[in-house]
Write a protein that holds these residues in place. Structure first.
Motif, PDB file in Angstrom:
ATOM      1  N   ALA A 203       0.846  -1.198   0.000  1.00 59.07           N
ATOM      2  CA  ALA A 203       0.000   0.000   0.000  1.00 59.07           C
ATOM      3  C   ALA A 203       0.878   1.244   0.000  1.00 59.07           C
ATOM      4  O   ALA A 203       1.883   1.304   0.714  1.00 59.07           O
ATOM      5  CB  ALA A 203      -0.908   0.002   1.221  1.00 59.07           C
ATOM      6  N   VAL A 204       0.495   2.227  -0.798  1.00 59.98           N
ATOM      7  CA  VAL A 204       1.220   3.486  -0.838  1.00 59.98           C
ATOM      8  C   VAL A 204       0.936   4.259   0.444  1.00 59.98           C
ATOM      9  O   VAL A 204      -0.212   4.581   0.752  1.00 59.98           O
ATOM     10  CB  VAL A 204       0.809   4.326  -2.066  1.00 59.98           C
ATOM     11  CG1 VAL A 204       1.446   5.709  -2.000  1.00 59.98           C
ATOM     12  CG2 VAL A 204       1.204   3.609  -3.351  1.00 59.98           C
ATOM     13  N   VAL A 205       1.987   4.543   1.191  1.00 63.28           N
ATOM     14  CA  VAL A 205       1.860   5.282   2.447  1.00 63.28           C
ATOM     15  C   VAL A 205       2.056   6.771   2.219  1.00 63.28           C
ATOM     16  O   VAL A 205       1.311   7.610   2.732  1.00 63.28           O
ATOM     17  CB  VAL A 205       2.886   4.780   3.486  1.00 63.28           C
ATOM     18  CG1 VAL A 205       2.834   5.631   4.761  1.00 63.28           C
ATOM     19  CG2 VAL A 205       2.649   3.311   3.809  1.00 63.28           C
ATOM     20  N   GLU A 206       3.065   7.090   1.399  1.00 57.77           N
ATOM     21  CA  GLU A 206       3.407   8.501   1.173  1.00 57.77           C
ATOM     22  C   GLU A 206       4.175   8.641  -0.128  1.00 57.77           C
ATOM     23  O   GLU A 206       5.098   7.873  -0.403  1.00 57.77           O
ATOM     24  CB  GLU A 206       4.274   8.999   2.335  1.00 57.77           C
ATOM     25  CG  GLU A 206       4.765  10.421   2.201  1.00 57.77           C
ATOM     26  CD  GLU A 206       5.767  10.785   3.290  1.00 57.77           C
ATOM     27  OE1 GLU A 206       6.222  11.948   3.297  1.00 57.77           O
ATOM     28  OE2 GLU A 206       6.103   9.914   4.119  1.00 57.77           O
ATOM     29  N   LEU A 207       3.783   9.601  -0.943  1.00 59.64           N
ATOM     30  CA  LEU A 207       4.548   9.910  -2.143  1.00 59.64           C
ATOM     31  C   LEU A 207       5.770  10.729  -1.751  1.00 59.64           C
ATOM     32  O   LEU A 207       5.683  11.633  -0.906  1.00 59.64           O
ATOM     33  CB  LEU A 207       3.689  10.681  -3.149  1.00 59.64           C
ATOM     34  CG  LEU A 207       2.560   9.886  -3.816  1.00 59.64           C
ATOM     35  CD1 LEU A 207       1.730  10.801  -4.709  1.00 59.64           C
ATOM     36  CD2 LEU A 207       3.114   8.720  -4.621  1.00 59.64           C
ATOM     37  N   LEU A 208       6.891  10.424  -2.353  1.00 63.28           N
ATOM     38  CA  LEU A 208       8.155  11.070  -1.997  1.00 63.28           C
ATOM     39  C   LEU A 208       8.648  11.966  -3.126  1.00 63.28           C
ATOM     40  O   LEU A 208       8.390  11.719  -4.305  1.00 63.28           O
ATOM     41  CB  LEU A 208       9.219  10.007  -1.700  1.00 63.28           C
ATOM     42  CG  LEU A 208       8.859   8.976  -0.625  1.00 63.28           C
ATOM     43  CD1 LEU A 208       9.945   7.920  -0.532  1.00 63.28           C
ATOM     44  CD2 LEU A 208       8.647   9.650   0.718  1.00 63.28           C
ATOM     45  N   ALA A 209       9.371  13.003  -2.747  1.00 68.71           N
ATOM     46  CA  ALA A 209       9.965  13.899  -3.748  1.00 68.71           C
ATOM     47  C   ALA A 209      11.143  13.194  -4.411  1.00 68.71           C
ATOM     48  O   ALA A 209      11.917  12.491  -3.756  1.00 68.71           O
ATOM     49  CB  ALA A 209      10.439  15.184  -3.069  1.00 68.71           C
ATOM     50  N   MET A 210      11.261  13.372  -5.722  1.00 68.18           N
ATOM     51  CA  MET A 210      12.354  12.751  -6.469  1.00 68.18           C
ATOM     52  C   MET A 210      13.483  13.785  -6.603  1.00 68.18           C
ATOM     53  O   MET A 210      13.517  14.571  -7.543  1.00 68.18           O
ATOM     54  CB  MET A 210      11.854  12.262  -7.825  1.00 68.18           C
ATOM     55  CG  MET A 210      10.756  11.219  -7.695  1.00 68.18           C
ATOM     56  SD  MET A 210      10.079  10.620  -9.264  1.00 68.18           S
ATOM     57  CE  MET A 210      11.409   9.582  -9.861  1.00 68.18           C
ATOM     58  N   THR A 211      14.385  13.751  -5.638  1.00 66.39           N
ATOM     59  CA  THR A 211      15.400  14.799  -5.543  1.00 66.39           C
ATOM     60  C   THR A 211      16.831  14.276  -5.605  1.00 66.39           C
ATOM     61  O   THR A 211      17.771  14.983  -5.254  1.00 66.39           O
ATOM     62  CB  THR A 211      15.227  15.573  -4.227  1.00 66.39           C
ATOM     63  OG1 THR A 211      15.317  14.646  -3.119  1.00 66.39           O
ATOM     64  CG2 THR A 211      13.870  16.275  -4.176  1.00 66.39           C
ATOM     65  N   HIS A 212      17.012  13.050  -6.042  1.00 69.54           N
ATOM     66  CA  HIS A 212      18.338  12.450  -5.996  1.00 69.54           C
ATOM     67  C   HIS A 212      19.106  12.510  -7.316  1.00 69.54           C
ATOM     68  O   HIS A 212      20.197  11.953  -7.414  1.00 69.54           O
ATOM     69  CB  HIS A 212      18.233  10.987  -5.548  1.00 69.54           C
ATOM     70  CG  HIS A 212      17.738  10.833  -4.142  1.00 69.54           C
ATOM     71  ND1 HIS A 212      17.421   9.611  -3.594  1.00 69.54           N
ATOM     72  CD2 HIS A 212      17.500  11.746  -3.164  1.00 69.54           C
ATOM     73  CE1 HIS A 212      17.010   9.772  -2.351  1.00 69.54           C
ATOM     74  NE2 HIS A 212      17.040  11.068  -2.079  1.00 69.54           N
ATOM     75  N   GLU A 213      18.547  13.157  -8.326  1.00 68.37           N
ATOM     76  CA  GLU A 213      19.214  13.205  -9.631  1.00 68.37           C
ATOM     77  C   GLU A 213      19.949  14.531  -9.840  1.00 68.37           C
ATOM     78  O   GLU A 213      19.429  15.590  -9.489  1.00 68.37           O
ATOM     79  CB  GLU A 213      18.199  12.990 -10.751  1.00 68.37           C
ATOM     80  CG  GLU A 213      17.582  11.607 -10.763  1.00 68.37           C
ATOM     81  CD  GLU A 213      18.619  10.510 -10.841  1.00 68.37           C
ATOM     82  OE1 GLU A 213      19.494  10.581 -11.738  1.00 68.37           O
ATOM     83  OE2 GLU A 213      18.581   9.588 -10.004  1.00 68.37           O
ATOM     84  N   PRO A 214      21.150  14.491 -10.410  1.00 68.20           N
ATOM     85  CA  PRO A 214      21.899  15.729 -10.671  1.00 68.20           C
ATOM     86  C   PRO A 214      21.293  16.502 -11.833  1.00 68.20           C
ATOM     87  O   PRO A 214      20.661  15.919 -12.722  1.00 68.20           O
ATOM     88  CB  PRO A 214      23.299  15.218 -11.020  1.00 68.20           C
ATOM     89  CG  PRO A 214      23.076  13.843 -11.567  1.00 68.20           C
ATOM     90  CD  PRO A 214      21.914  13.289 -10.792  1.00 68.20           C
TER      91      PRO A 214
END
Length: 254
Positions: free
Chosen positions: A63-74
């Motif tokens: 189950a999806v608990v929380e959508l996360l920010a995609m911040t790991h790409e340069p």
């Protein structure tokens, strides 16, 4: 926390489905159970913290608990073009450059390539390279899985230079311009706040010929050195990626 890449089709509104080897890894290796949390990404635009709800034969539902920010790409997107080296050296290049932040890999054939290229066997090698890339991306908490392309000819590689904002040709005999000096003006020039596409071209064990260097420059590449020491072919791409990302501020303050 374990991270897994799934396809956009496996990513629903409220739940995700993990299959194949990843499902077996969760069940058998990680001994996952309902209630355990993990991170899933579709490698495109969605990433989430998810909680396992069911472990079935060959399939894990969470189950999806929380959508996360995609911040790991340069912001600087680096493609590593590597002339096919001997043995498993390309596997090392793919694994480590994925960890550092490369977004794509282009194997190619050059004048001094030692490997005997066999197109019939290349499918299995490509499958393995992509598997190594995916695992490295998961370990490094990347938001995407870098692309590993089909091996190209030297001519095909030269023709692709126009697709990039800058192409740096790593040449061990380059005594003038070093990579850092070449990258700095581009990074600090107009549009420096925007993402840019860069290709780093690395030769085989025997390096590039003078003719190849001239052809690369004629096609738009900038010939650069990587310091006063001669690097192994599997090391050069890692050093180049780290140098570019450092100069871009990727390794500065968050």
């Amino acid at each position: 926390m374990q991270r897994y890449f799934i396809t956009p089709e496996q990513f629903g509104e409220d739940s995700v489905v993990i299959g194949g080897e990843d499902a077996r890894h969760i069940a058998k290796v990680m001994r996952g159970k309902p209630g355990d949390k993990l991170i899933v990404s579709d490698g495109v635009s969605r990433e989430a913290l998810a909680e396992i709800t069911e472990i079935g034969p060959g399939e894990v539902t969470a189950a999806v608990v929380e959508l996360l920010a995609m911040t790991h790409e340069p912001r600087v997107q680096i493609t590593v073009a590597q002339s096919l080296p001997k043995g498993d050296k390309l596997e090392t290049v793919i694994q480590k450059c994925t960890e550092i932040g490369a977004v794509a890999f282009v194997p190619f054939l050059s004048e001094r390539t030692i490997v005997q290229y066999d197109e019939r066997k290349e499918g299995k090698r490509l499958e393995r390279w992509r598997k190594i890339c995916k695992e490295a991306a998961e370990q490094a908490h990347r938001n995407i899985v870098p692309e590993v392309g089909q091996p190209r000819s030297w001519k095909q590689l030269l023709q692709s230079f126009g697709e990039y904002d800058a192409v740096y040709f790593c040449y061990e005999k380059e005594e003038g311009l070093q990579l850092r000096s070449a990258v700095a003006p581009w990074l600090n020039g107009p549009g420096a706040d925007k993402a840019g596409r860069v290709m780093v071209v690395v030769g085989p064990e025997g390096g590039f010929s003078l003719e190849e260097c001239a052809a690369a420059e004629a096609a738009g590449a900038v010939s650069v050195g990587l310091g006063r020491r001669i690097l192994r072919c599997e090391t050069a791409g890692m050093v180049a990626c780290a140098c570019i990302l450092y100069e871009s501020g990727e390794m500065g303050e968050a």
